[in-house]
Design a protein around this motif. Structure first.
Motif, PDB file in Angstrom:
ATOM      1  N   ARG A 130      11.335 -14.908   2.719  1.00  0.00           N
ATOM      2  CA  ARG A 130      12.708 -15.070   2.234  1.00  0.00           C
ATOM      3  C   ARG A 130      13.701 -15.230   3.386  1.00  0.00           C
ATOM      4  O   ARG A 130      14.512 -16.148   3.396  1.00  0.00           O
ATOM      5  N   ASP A 131      13.610 -14.344   4.381  1.00  0.00           N
ATOM      6  CA  ASP A 131      14.613 -14.309   5.441  1.00  0.00           C
ATOM      7  C   ASP A 131      14.386 -15.346   6.536  1.00  0.00           C
ATOM      8  O   ASP A 131      15.335 -15.972   6.994  1.00  0.00           O
ATOM      9  N   ASP A 132      13.146 -15.522   6.955  1.00  0.00           N
ATOM     10  CA  ASP A 132      12.869 -16.420   8.083  1.00  0.00           C
ATOM     11  C   ASP A 132      12.590 -17.859   7.652  1.00  0.00           C
ATOM     12  O   ASP A 132      12.997 -18.789   8.319  1.00  0.00           O
ATOM     13  N   LEU A 133      11.880 -18.021   6.532  1.00  0.00           N
ATOM     14  CA  LEU A 133      11.526 -19.373   6.088  1.00  0.00           C
ATOM     15  C   LEU A 133      12.415 -19.879   4.962  1.00  0.00           C
ATOM     16  O   LEU A 133      12.261 -21.009   4.500  1.00  0.00           O
ATOM     17  N   LEU A 153       1.298 -20.865  -1.445  1.00  0.00           N
ATOM     18  CA  LEU A 153       2.605 -21.490  -1.223  1.00  0.00           C
ATOM     19  C   LEU A 153       2.443 -22.896  -0.653  1.00  0.00           C
ATOM     20  O   LEU A 153       3.175 -23.819  -1.022  1.00  0.00           O
ATOM     21  N   TRP A 154       1.469 -23.081   0.229  1.00  0.00           N
ATOM     22  CA  TRP A 154       1.206 -24.400   0.817  1.00  0.00           C
ATOM     23  C   TRP A 154       0.650 -25.353  -0.251  1.00  0.00           C
ATOM     24  O   TRP A 154       1.071 -26.502  -0.346  1.00  0.00           O
ATOM     25  N   THR A 204       3.449 -26.657   9.251  1.00  0.00           N
ATOM     26  CA  THR A 204       4.072 -25.925  10.353  1.00  0.00           C
ATOM     27  C   THR A 204       4.494 -24.530   9.900  1.00  0.00           C
ATOM     28  O   THR A 204       4.292 -23.547  10.618  1.00  0.00           O
ATOM     29  N   GLN A 205       5.053 -24.449   8.710  1.00  0.00           N
ATOM     30  CA  GLN A 205       5.445 -23.148   8.166  1.00  0.00           C
ATOM     31  C   GLN A 205       4.222 -22.288   7.879  1.00  0.00           C
ATOM     32  O   GLN A 205       4.240 -21.076   8.088  1.00  0.00           O
ATOM     33  N   LEU A 246       0.864 -17.585   9.304  1.00  0.00           N
ATOM     34  CA  LEU A 246      -0.416 -17.051   9.775  1.00  0.00           C
ATOM     35  C   LEU A 246      -0.265 -16.367  11.131  1.00  0.00           C
ATOM     36  O   LEU A 246      -0.876 -15.320  11.373  1.00  0.00           O
ATOM     37  N   ASP A 247       0.540 -16.936  12.013  1.00  0.00           N
ATOM     38  CA  ASP A 247       0.831 -16.295  13.300  1.00  0.00           C
ATOM     39  C   ASP A 247       1.519 -14.951  13.083  1.00  0.00           C
ATOM     40  O   ASP A 247       1.195 -13.962  13.737  1.00  0.00           O
ATOM     41  N   TRP A 248       2.484 -14.922  12.168  1.00  0.00           N
ATOM     42  CA  TRP A 248       3.195 -13.691  11.866  1.00  0.00           C
ATOM     43  C   TRP A 248       2.227 -12.632  11.337  1.00  0.00           C
ATOM     44  O   TRP A 248       2.291 -11.470  11.741  1.00  0.00           O
TER      45      TRP A 248
END
Length: 59
Positions: free
Chosen positions: A10-13, A38-39, A47-48, A53-55
């Motif tokens: 919600r906040d970052d994406l 979601l993808w 990219t998102q 996944l990195d997060w």
């Protein structure tokens, strides 16, 4: 973990609550599947997806 992931989405994406809720309904208790759902629905791009996944790896 799911609450933190939802906050990140919600906040970052900047995903809408409706998009997140639809994804959450599809994962059937498996939070690790939420990014792929979601993808698959087209709510996020590749990219998102990588960013999510990195997060998750940093948790």
């Amino acid at each position: 973990m799911l609450e933190k992931l939802i906050t990140f989405l919600r906040d970052d994406l900047q995903l809408s609550s409706e998009q997140i809720q639809l994804g959450v309904r599809q994962i059937q208790g498996l939070p690790s599947e939420l990014p792929m759902v979601l993808w698959q629905y087209g709510f996020i791009d590749i990219t998102q997806l990588d960013s999510i996944l990195d997060w998750l790896d940093r948790l």
